[in-house]
Enzyme design. Structure first.
Site, PDB file in Angstrom:
ATOM      1  N   GLU A  81       0.812  -1.210   0.000  1.00  0.00           N
ATOM      2  CA  GLU A  81       0.000   0.000   0.000  1.00  0.00           C
ATOM      3  C   GLU A  81       0.855   1.275   0.000  1.00  0.00           C
ATOM      4  O   GLU A  81       1.743   1.437   0.834  1.00  0.00           O
ATOM      5  CB  GLU A  81      -0.932  -0.029   1.226  1.00  0.00           C
ATOM      6  CG  GLU A  81      -1.846   1.169   1.382  1.00  0.00           C
ATOM      7  CD  GLU A  81      -2.738   1.421   0.182  1.00  0.00           C
ATOM      8  OE1 GLU A  81      -3.369   0.472  -0.304  1.00  0.00           O
ATOM      9  OE2 GLU A  81      -2.795   2.580  -0.270  1.00  0.00           O
ATOM     10  N   THR A 138      -5.636   1.606  -5.539  1.00  0.00           N
ATOM     11  CA  THR A 138      -5.314   0.187  -5.366  1.00  0.00           C
ATOM     12  C   THR A 138      -6.026  -0.669  -6.399  1.00  0.00           C
ATOM     13  O   THR A 138      -5.434  -1.561  -7.021  1.00  0.00           O
ATOM     14  CB  THR A 138      -5.749  -0.328  -3.974  1.00  0.00           C
ATOM     15  OG1 THR A 138      -5.183   0.500  -2.983  1.00  0.00           O
ATOM     16  CG2 THR A 138      -5.319  -1.762  -3.754  1.00  0.00           C
ATOM     17  N   HIS A 153      -1.591   3.384   4.715  1.00  0.00           N
ATOM     18  CA  HIS A 153      -2.600   4.102   3.930  1.00  0.00           C
ATOM     19  C   HIS A 153      -2.839   5.462   4.565  1.00  0.00           C
ATOM     20  O   HIS A 153      -2.834   5.576   5.779  1.00  0.00           O
ATOM     21  CB  HIS A 153      -3.896   3.291   3.896  1.00  0.00           C
ATOM     22  CG  HIS A 153      -4.898   3.775   2.891  1.00  0.00           C
ATOM     23  ND1 HIS A 153      -5.580   4.960   3.025  1.00  0.00           N
ATOM     24  CD2 HIS A 153      -5.313   3.232   1.718  1.00  0.00           C
ATOM     25  CE1 HIS A 153      -6.369   5.117   1.986  1.00  0.00           C
ATOM     26  NE2 HIS A 153      -6.232   4.091   1.173  1.00  0.00           N
ATOM     27  N   ASP A 158       1.580  -0.077  -4.831  1.00  0.00           N
ATOM     28  CA  ASP A 158       0.369   0.006  -5.655  1.00  0.00           C
ATOM     29  C   ASP A 158       0.189   1.361  -6.330  1.00  0.00           C
ATOM     30  O   ASP A 158      -0.293   1.445  -7.452  1.00  0.00           O
ATOM     31  CB  ASP A 158      -0.890  -0.424  -4.880  1.00  0.00           C
ATOM     32  CG  ASP A 158      -1.220   0.458  -3.687  1.00  0.00           C
ATOM     33  OD1 ASP A 158      -0.388   1.304  -3.295  1.00  0.00           O
ATOM     34  OD2 ASP A 158      -2.328   0.293  -3.126  1.00  0.00           O
ATOM     35  N   HIS A 159       0.590   2.446  -5.647  1.00  0.00           N
ATOM     36  CA  HIS A 159       0.443   3.797  -6.216  1.00  0.00           C
ATOM     37  C   HIS A 159       1.147   4.751  -5.273  1.00  0.00           C
ATOM     38  O   HIS A 159       1.666   4.332  -4.239  1.00  0.00           O
ATOM     39  CB  HIS A 159      -1.032   4.179  -6.367  1.00  0.00           C
ATOM     40  CG  HIS A 159      -1.843   3.939  -5.119  1.00  0.00           C
ATOM     41  ND1 HIS A 159      -1.755   4.743  -4.004  1.00  0.00           N
ATOM     42  CD2 HIS A 159      -2.684   2.928  -4.774  1.00  0.00           C
ATOM     43  CE1 HIS A 159      -2.543   4.270  -3.057  1.00  0.00           C
ATOM     44  NE2 HIS A 159      -3.115   3.152  -3.489  1.00  0.00           N
TER      45      HIS A 159
HETATM   46  C1  GP9 Z   1      -9.027  -0.680   0.503  1.00  0.00           C
HETATM   47  C2  GP9 Z   1      -7.752  -0.578  -0.231  1.00  0.00           C
HETATM   48  C3  GP9 Z   1      -7.178   0.810  -0.222  1.00  0.00           C
HETATM   49  O1  GP9 Z   1      -9.683  -1.884   0.269  1.00  0.00           O
HETATM   50  O2  GP9 Z   1      -7.964  -1.001  -1.519  1.00  0.00           O
HETATM   51  O3  GP9 Z   1      -7.654   1.554  -1.254  1.00  0.00           O
HETATM   52  P1  GP9 Z   1      -6.928   2.814  -1.874  1.00  0.00           P
HETATM   53  O4  GP9 Z   1      -7.497   4.030  -1.205  1.00  0.00           O
HETATM   54  O5  GP9 Z   1      -5.472   2.704  -1.651  1.00  0.00           O
HETATM   55  O6  GP9 Z   1      -7.295   2.732  -3.307  1.00  0.00           O
HETATM   56 MN    MN Z   2      -3.805   1.628  -2.176  1.00  0.00          MN
END
Ligand code: GP9
Ligand code: MN
Length: 636
Positions: A255, A299, A414, A473-474
């Site tokens: 994350e 994500t 996050h 992921d980003h």
């Molecule tokens: C929550 C996770 C986080 O299920 O996918 O989402 P994000 O905000 O990083 O897209």
């Molecule tokens: Mn994410």
């Protein structure tokens, strides 16, 4: 003064001016729009006007002053909510809301902790125009207190004026930004040029167009796309192809992890000691020039890209808008090759529409929050902490048939990056951005969680027979924190070039027992993960309708396209509509970027076409042929 009567439409005028000024000031203070010259500034101030004239103008159709005022007030409240919605959304996503995202209300529920970070009491100021309108209605007695008929001639002139303003606006915007409305992957540009309100209208139009696109598609569009895909195919690297066939694959979505923390210190504290060690380990390929390609879907976009080697959409999250499409996902392919496929994520199934789209991806099982023991003690921020998540996931893995392919989606790192004191191994950073300050702590926590996971996995028989693919992921730190970020990077300020480079996310392919791995500095993106990994497992991808290329291939091109049209090659970086030298970061002649601009747009458009037209329903991925219907259409 008391008996002074104001002209009939004074209230209307007050409403237009008040909302106009409020909107323009909001642009200035609440959105970080890259304004480069006086003309752009003029356009920015002009752009709310046409829509406001138009929408408030319907007041002219009401005969009774009371009804007219009620209409004006209601309109101002709705517009206030729309604008404020954008402001709040922007604070979180650094982007503008789109229709599909707006209807994903199920997501906003889970934003609980984040919401408090986002709204403040001073936000009431965003509704100041409404107060002004109410006061005007109270104090400004107009000459038409009772009934009045607005001359249709006047109305016609009024709406002509509104239309003329729009034409002027669009005309100026077109000179500043040719093809604004036809090639708009960048929402910031749209808002800058046509304003938030018109932008929403445009968005509604695009949304209906995409629904129509599916209905009208017959697959013939695939011929062109398929030619492009074939022409860009690269050879596999014979030394690597099938080297690890039959091993389990464990993908770990890290994350919000960006590359700028890797092999770095924060005020003397090593940030990611475990991952740093892996960057130089002979059993691990560390990709140090890998970029995320996600858009608003974050994500979920990264999952989509890894599964399909296609881009997410420029607007909204493809997980929501096109969850029911036909795909030939990586999971499906792995399934066809004898793998048991799974996702592990301690969140509710329906979040981001995962339950639906995972069916379209043919993922066999999804361990969601129900599979985990989640309580107050082992949760923080968005839910189950990464350490217990990994610990419990290992138990779940032990019960999976092998070989399996699973994707583990971590959560603790996050936004807003909160962590219990007992989990904090390093202090906060020292900048004006609390977000960036805390980020280092949660990143460190992720690093420790991964280390723990490796240790626990080694205690099972799974580890030696697996490969572990980990990728960020980003981004985690948005451009809202550029100042603090510049401080951390020891720079005066960040240019569009720096920001583009900051979109780098680390990727690791860890192969227990392997001894010949080295860091890989080829430029690559998340679309490349699927063919790279499938080839290691000995699974061919030459018939796949996809846009990635195996990073191990000799022919892999150093070229990564971002979802908004920015791109990076080993020679140039294109960002903020400026072409930069890739090594020095100095602006260079746009001609150096031009051929790539075209290609980037083409690729993004092809990807959009596939998704919007749901074109893979016309494609047989086992034979690599378009289905009969299309072929006949082609033959004609
Ligand atoms: C929550 C996770 C986080 O299920 O996918 O989402 P994000 O905000 O990083 O897209
Ligand atoms: Mn994410």
């Amino acid at each position: 003064m008391k008996d002074r009567k104001w002209p009939i439409h004074s209230i209307l005028a007050v409403a237009i001016v008040a909302t106009w000024l409020k909107t323009a000031i909001t642009y200035e203070i609440s959105f970080d729009l890259n304004i480069e010259n006086a003309m752009q500034h003029f356009i920015l101030w002009l752009n709310p006007l046409s829509f406001l004239l138009f929408i408030y103008g319907f007041a002219l159709f009401f005969k009774k002053a009371k009804a007219r005022n009620r209409y004006i007030l209601t309109t101002s409240v709705i517009l206030g909510l729309v604008l404020y919605g954008n402001v709040a959304f922007y604070r979180f996503y650094n982007d503008f809301v789109t229709l599909p995202v707006l209807f994903q209300t199920s997501n906003f529920g889970d934003l609980g902790t984040s919401a408090a970070e986002i709204v403040s009491i001073f936000d009431l100021l965003y509704f100041l125009d409404i107060v002004i309108i109410i006061l005007a209605m109270k104090w400004m007695k107009t000459t038409d207190m009772e009934t009045v008929r607005v001359d249709s001639q006047v109305r016609r002139m009024y709406f002509t004026l509104s239309a003329a303003t729009l034409v002027l606006n669009l005309g100026l915007a077109e000179t500043e930004r040719p093809q604004l409305l036809t090639r708009s992957f960048d929402r910031e540009l749209l808002v800058k040029n046509i304003g938030t309100y018109n932008y929403h209208l445009y968005d509604i139009y695009i949304q209906s167009k995409s629904s129509a696109q599916r209905a009208l598609a017959d697959g013939s569009e695939l011929v062109e796309v398929s030619n492009y895909v074939k022409a860009n195919q690269v050879d596999v690297n014979e030394n690597m192809f099938g080297e690890f066939a039959g091993r389990n694959v464990i993908f770990i979505s890290m994350e919000s992890l960006q590359s700028f923390v890797i092999n770095e210190d924060m005020n003397g504290h090593e940030i990611t000691p475990f991952l740093n060690e892996l960057t130089n380990s002979p059993d691990t390929f560390y990709f140090n020039n890998m970029y995320h390609q996600t858009g608003l879907g974050k994500t979920s976009d990264s999952e989509f890209i890894v599964e399909n080697s296609l881009f997410g959409l420029g607007r909204g999250a493809v997980f929501f808008t096109h969850g029911g499409n036909t795909y030939n996902s990586m999971s499906e392919k792995l399934g066809e090759n004898g793998y048991y496929t799974n996702v592990m994520h301690a969140n509710s199934r329906s979040f981001w529409n995962r339950d639906m789209i995972y069916q379209s991806f043919n993922i066999e099982s999804f361990d969601d929050v129900e599979s985990y023991d989640v309580n107050d003690e082992n949760s923080v921020n968005w839910g189950l902490k990464d350490k217990p998540f990994f610990e419990q996931s290992v138990e779940l893995m032990e019960n999976m048939p092998q070989p399996f392919a699973t994707r583990m989606i971590t959560l603790t790192n996050h936004f807003p990056f909160t962590l219990d004191v007992t989990d904090q191994s390093i202090p906060e950073y020292t900048s004006t951005s609390g977000t960036l300050n805390r980020y280092f702590q949660t990143v460190r926590y992720m690093d420790e969680s991964l280390e723990l996971f490796f240790e626990q996995l080694k205690e099972t028989d799974i580890y030696d027979n697996s490969i572990i693919v980990m990728y960020g992921d980003h981004y985690g730190i948005s451009e809202n924190h550029n100042k603090a970020m510049a401080q951390f990077l020891n720079k005066e300020e960040l240019t569009a070039y720096d920001v583009a480079k900051l979109q780098s996310v680390p990727m690791f392919i860890h192969i227990p027992g392997y001894t010949e791995a080295q860091p890989i500095d080829k430029i690559a993106g998340q679309v490349d993960i699927r063919p790279t990994v499938l080839h290691l497992l000995g699974i061919e991808t030459d018939k796949d309708m996809q846009l990635g290329s195996d990073v191990f291939s000799e022919e892999h091109e150093n070229f990564v396209i971002f979802r908004d049209g920015r791109f990076i090659t080993d020679e140039v970086v294109y960002a903020g509509e400026v072409c930069y030298d890739a090594t020095t970061g100095e602006p260079v002649d746009i001609a150096a970027c031009q051929p790539y601009i075209e290609r980037a747009n083409t690729e993004l458009e092809y990807s959009d076409q596939i998704i919007n037209g749901d074109l893979l329903r016309f494609y047989d991925h086992t034979t690599g042929q378009l289905t009969g219907e299309v072929l006949t259409a082609e033959d004609e």
